[in-house]
Scaffold this active site. Sequence first.
Site, mmCIF file in Angstrom:
data_model
loop_
_atom_site.group_PDB
_atom_site.id
_atom_site.type_symbol
_atom_site.label_atom_id
_atom_site.label_comp_id
_atom_site.label_asym_id
_atom_site.label_seq_id
_atom_site.Cartn_x
_atom_site.Cartn_y
_atom_site.Cartn_z
ATOM 1 N N PRO A 89 0.823 -1.217 0.000
ATOM 2 C CA PRO A 89 0.000 0.000 0.000
ATOM 3 C C PRO A 89 0.853 1.261 0.000
ATOM 4 C CG PRO A 89 -0.255 -1.222 2.070
ATOM 5 C CD PRO A 89 0.594 -2.057 1.172
ATOM 6 N N GLU A 116 3.144 -7.594 8.049
ATOM 7 C CA GLU A 116 3.420 -6.155 7.849
ATOM 8 C C GLU A 116 4.305 -5.902 6.627
ATOM 9 O OE1 GLU A 116 1.728 -3.925 9.378
ATOM 10 O OE2 GLU A 116 0.804 -5.515 10.543
ATOM 11 N N ARG A 158 -4.675 -8.765 -20.151
ATOM 12 C CA ARG A 158 -5.640 -8.451 -21.218
ATOM 13 C C ARG A 158 -5.061 -7.514 -22.263
ATOM 14 N NH1 ARG A 158 -8.468 -3.703 -20.605
ATOM 15 N NH2 ARG A 158 -10.443 -4.346 -21.516
ATOM 16 N N ASP A 173 -11.065 1.974 -23.716
ATOM 17 C CA ASP A 173 -11.254 1.790 -22.272
ATOM 18 C C ASP A 173 -11.057 3.090 -21.506
ATOM 19 O OD1 ASP A 173 -11.746 -0.900 -22.164
ATOM 20 O OD2 ASP A 173 -9.647 -1.460 -21.899
HETATM 21 N N1 SAM Z 1 1.620 -2.467 7.290
HETATM 22 C C1 SAM Z 1 1.520 -2.332 5.889
HETATM 23 C C2 SAM Z 1 1.276 -0.861 5.550
HETATM 24 O O1 SAM Z 1 0.568 -0.203 6.282
HETATM 25 O O2 SAM Z 1 1.776 -0.409 4.491
HETATM 26 C C3 SAM Z 1 0.382 -3.163 5.370
HETATM 27 C C4 SAM Z 1 0.705 -4.591 5.204
HETATM 28 S S1 SAM Z 1 -0.609 -5.498 4.481
HETATM 29 C C5 SAM Z 1 -1.502 -6.010 5.894
HETATM 30 C C6 SAM Z 1 0.142 -6.988 3.947
HETATM 31 C C7 SAM Z 1 0.503 -7.052 2.490
HETATM 32 O O3 SAM Z 1 -0.678 -6.932 1.692
HETATM 33 C C8 SAM Z 1 1.419 -5.985 1.959
HETATM 34 O O4 SAM Z 1 2.757 -6.207 2.283
HETATM 35 C C9 SAM Z 1 1.153 -6.092 0.476
HETATM 36 O O5 SAM Z 1 1.817 -7.185 -0.102
HETATM 37 C C10 SAM Z 1 -0.340 -6.372 0.450
HETATM 38 N N2 SAM Z 1 -1.171 -5.171 0.255
HETATM 39 C C11 SAM Z 1 -2.040 -4.632 1.143
HETATM 40 N N3 SAM Z 1 -2.656 -3.556 0.641
HETATM 41 C C12 SAM Z 1 -2.179 -3.389 -0.602
HETATM 42 C C13 SAM Z 1 -2.422 -2.433 -1.619
HETATM 43 N N4 SAM Z 1 -3.277 -1.433 -1.449
HETATM 44 N N5 SAM Z 1 -1.755 -2.565 -2.786
HETATM 45 C C14 SAM Z 1 -0.876 -3.566 -2.971
HETATM 46 N N6 SAM Z 1 -0.601 -4.497 -2.029
HETATM 47 C C15 SAM Z 1 -1.236 -4.421 -0.863
#
Ligand code: SAM
Length: 262
Positions: A89, A116, A158, A173
């Site tokens: 994220p 995390e 795609r 698109d």
């Molecule tokens: N503590 C992290 C933070 O706040 O940035 C969040 C970790 S999340 C619980 C666990 C994993 O989910 C991340 O390491 C990533 O691989 C994935 N993930 C969660 N949200 C995501 C998003 N919006 N985009 C891409 N990957 C995501």
Amino acid sequence: MRVDVISIFPEYFAPLEVSLIGKARERGILEVHLHQLRDWTHDVHRTVDDTPYGGGPGMVMKPGPWGEAVDGVLAADPASAPRVIVPTPSGTPFTQKLAMEYAAEPWLLFTPARYEGIDSRVMAEYGARLRVDEVSIGDYVLAGGEVAVLVMVEAIGRLLPGVLGNACSAVDDSFAPGSMENLLEGPVYTKPPEWRGHEVPEVLLSGHHGRIARWRRDEALRRTAKNRPELLTALDPARLDKHDRRLLEELGFPVSGENMAH
Ligand code: SAM
């Protein structure tokens, strides 16, 4: 294109056997290799996580298994190297533009995490010799990166030549670079011409290509103004004709740029 995914839940990727992406795989356009991260652990519990340095809640994925797993994938073809995509994220936003960029790569490696996230030294290690992108699919937090990988592989897949029945579908698109850049696609309709008292807009039945194209563009501008007004500020003034400008003004988004499309 070759796609590798390292995850503690390789079974999460069953949807990649279905529909467009499944067919692309059957036809050899897309090759997907799934890897179980725990296969690169060496303890009886197959541990992939540990407590975070500095304290705090949650667990962090250990660098050891990730390093060995990535090395294992790289060894599949030492003459070339994948572009590595780390879903997080805190990454840069995944957009249609990025999907197109990735669709032009021969090899992608995704590293979806849990907990995390992955110890940052893994990204530092591979970032020094490969292209490593930390990418987010939106401003929310998922429990793990597997869904993010499914989203990205579908958006990228795609776009691969031969995957869509009609290659032009991607050109019209929402967000497609060109005339749809920073615009959302307007409403679409099919037969019958009347359903439960709702009629298809007359212009779409007219067979008049010019009027239809104009109507579609107006609807794209209207929908973008309603649902994603912030995108309108990023429109390229050079791509806007007089009619676009008049409509945008009516919608409350006057354009000040000098260049104008004809
Ligand atoms: N503590 C992290 C933070 O706040 O940035 C969040 C970790 S999340 C619980 C666990 C994993 O989910 C991340 O390491 C990533 O691989 C994935 N993930 C969660 N949200 C995501 C998003 N919006 N985009 C891409 N990957 C995501």
